[in-house]
Design a protein around this motif. Structure first.
Motif, PDB file in Angstrom:
ATOM      1  N   ASP A  42       0.806  -1.228   0.000  1.00  0.00           N
ATOM      2  CA  ASP A  42       0.000   0.000   0.000  1.00  0.00           C
ATOM      3  C   ASP A  42       0.843   1.283   0.000  1.00  0.00           C
ATOM      4  O   ASP A  42       0.320   2.366   0.193  1.00  0.00           O
ATOM      5  CB  ASP A  42      -0.961  -0.006   1.186  1.00  0.00           C
ATOM      6  N   HIS A  43       2.149   1.167  -0.203  1.00  0.00           N
ATOM      7  CA  HIS A  43       3.063   2.315  -0.323  1.00  0.00           C
ATOM      8  C   HIS A  43       3.046   3.222   0.900  1.00  0.00           C
ATOM      9  O   HIS A  43       3.158   4.436   0.778  1.00  0.00           O
ATOM     10  CB  HIS A  43       2.782   3.125  -1.589  1.00  0.00           C
ATOM     11  N   THR A  44       2.901   2.629   2.086  1.00  0.00           N
ATOM     12  CA  THR A  44       3.024   3.384   3.330  1.00  0.00           C
ATOM     13  C   THR A  44       4.321   2.968   4.012  1.00  0.00           C
ATOM     14  O   THR A  44       4.985   2.027   3.593  1.00  0.00           O
ATOM     15  CB  THR A  44       1.835   3.111   4.274  1.00  0.00           C
TER      16      THR A  44
END
Length: 36
Positions: free
Chosen positions: A23-25
């Protein structure tokens, strides 16, 4: 008299950070933690 102190664990701003592929966190498991 009661004294309350709030403490929070946050990622270290000087350590190298990696992003989670899903989720690109921020991947918090790979980041060093410091008390704020």
């Amino acid at each position: 008299m009661n004294i309350v102190v709030l403490v929070k664990q946050v990622p270290d701003t000087y350590s190298e950070r990696k992003l989670s592929a899903a989720d690109h966190t921020l991947d918090r498991e790979s980041a060093d933690a410091v008390l704020d």
